[in-house]
Design a protein around this motif. Sequence first.
Motif, PDB file in Angstrom:
ATOM      1  N   ALA A 107       0.842  -1.201   0.000  1.00 18.00           N
ATOM      2  CA  ALA A 107       0.000   0.000   0.000  1.00 18.00           C
ATOM      3  C   ALA A 107       0.877   1.250   0.000  1.00 18.00           C
ATOM      4  O   ALA A 107       0.575   2.244  -0.682  1.00 18.00           O
ATOM      5  N   ALA A 108       1.963   1.203   0.747  1.00 18.83           N
ATOM      6  CA  ALA A 108       2.893   2.338   0.790  1.00 18.83           C
ATOM      7  C   ALA A 108       3.557   2.554  -0.567  1.00 18.83           C
ATOM      8  O   ALA A 108       3.766   3.702  -0.991  1.00 18.83           O
ATOM      9  N   CYS A 109       3.877   1.478  -1.265  1.00 23.34           N
ATOM     10  CA  CYS A 109       4.452   1.599  -2.610  1.00 23.34           C
ATOM     11  C   CYS A 109       3.536   2.419  -3.512  1.00 23.34           C
ATOM     12  O   CYS A 109       3.990   3.283  -4.268  1.00 23.34           O
ATOM     13  N   MET A 110       2.245   2.157  -3.436  1.00 25.92           N
ATOM     14  CA  MET A 110       1.290   2.858  -4.285  1.00 25.92           C
ATOM     15  C   MET A 110       1.206   4.343  -3.960  1.00 25.92           C
ATOM     16  O   MET A 110       0.910   5.162  -4.834  1.00 25.92           O
ATOM     17  N   LYS A 111       1.497   4.706  -2.725  1.00 27.72           N
ATOM     18  CA  LYS A 111       1.459   6.126  -2.354  1.00 27.72           C
ATOM     19  C   LYS A 111       2.573   6.914  -3.034  1.00 27.72           C
ATOM     20  O   LYS A 111       2.432   8.110  -3.298  1.00 27.72           O
ATOM     21  N   TYR A 112       3.678   6.245  -3.311  1.00 31.54           N
ATOM     22  CA  TYR A 112       4.806   6.907  -3.955  1.00 31.54           C
ATOM     23  C   TYR A 112       4.748   6.838  -5.478  1.00 31.54           C
ATOM     24  O   TYR A 112       5.426   7.612  -6.156  1.00 31.54           O
ATOM     25  N   ALA A 113       3.961   5.917  -6.022  1.00 36.75           N
ATOM     26  CA  ALA A 113       3.933   5.700  -7.476  1.00 36.75           C
ATOM     27  C   ALA A 113       3.386   6.915  -8.214  1.00 36.75           C
ATOM     28  O   ALA A 113       2.388   7.505  -7.806  1.00 36.75           O
ATOM     29  N   GLN A 114       4.044   7.257  -9.309  1.00 36.25           N
ATOM     30  CA  GLN A 114       3.614   8.384 -10.136  1.00 36.25           C
ATOM     31  C   GLN A 114       3.237   7.965 -11.555  1.00 36.25           C
ATOM     32  O   GLN A 114       2.768   8.784 -12.339  1.00 36.25           O
ATOM     33  N   GLY A 115       3.432   6.717 -11.897  1.00 31.87           N
ATOM     34  CA  GLY A 115       3.224   6.254 -13.265  1.00 31.87           C
ATOM     35  C   GLY A 115       1.770   6.186 -13.681  1.00 31.87           C
ATOM     36  O   GLY A 115       0.868   6.071 -12.850  1.00 31.87           O
TER      37      GLY A 115
END
Length: 277
Positions: free
Chosen positions: A75-83
């Motif tokens: 879930a944290a990974c998705m918070k940083y994703a910009q793609g």
Amino acid sequence: MINFSILIANYNNGKYFKECYQSLINQTYENWEVIIIDDASTDNSVEVIQSLIKEDSRFTLYHHSVNKGCGFTKAACMKYAQGDLCAFLDPDDALYPQALEKMVQGFMNRDNLAAAYSQMILCNEKLIPEKIYAGTKQIYNNRYFFNYPIQFAHFFTFKREAYLRTTGINPYLKNAVDQDLYLKILEQGEVKYIREPLYYYRLHSNGISQDKAKQSSKESFARVIHDTMKRRGIKSINHKVVPEFFTSSHEIFELLNYQTNKMHRLISKIKLTLGNI
């Protein structure tokens, strides 16, 4: 140009990460970023990852000071994703060189598409390919598809905008995190099957989804399916009542056993064929 976010949740996979890294820098598609979150590994993961990515601005590494678990980390990974497109890559696995390019092509001129997935090839511990995983097939996506017993897995790629319309990854899940994500994304649009392997899946004794964790994963998956039934407002399936509260995995999987019979599969194939005309 479509930007692609590859998301890696790592825990104690330092010994395998080099091949994962090599597969990323060898991609034929160039517009990508990699978000890595280390979940308080107790091995040398952080040192290994840092030594490989060095000053490459395409890679960003974060790490937790205490172990948070798979759901929280993804879930944290998705918070940083910009793609525009996102996909999870396990740090002990790897991608075919054309994986990102093939996925981007699959989304071209398909506004109704929320996700795409491919075949994956099973490998031994040294990441030497052995056979294509037979369980991944083209699916007919409707509200009664729960990724069971017909399944798809890697390489699952989805639009970030579709993800943002969902409640997101459940941070409290320890197992069946991907299954929960798949089912939420499938509610947001159509899904495309790319009938070729784009993902190397490493089989080894430390894998989170393998034998030691199978029973726990099965229980978690059943809970995810039950939550999905409730979210979709499904009161009954094949004339059997969906329980108001979760009691056992057996009760949930029993509701879906009809999907294994030949007639159900034939009807699904006909629907797929008609939909592709």
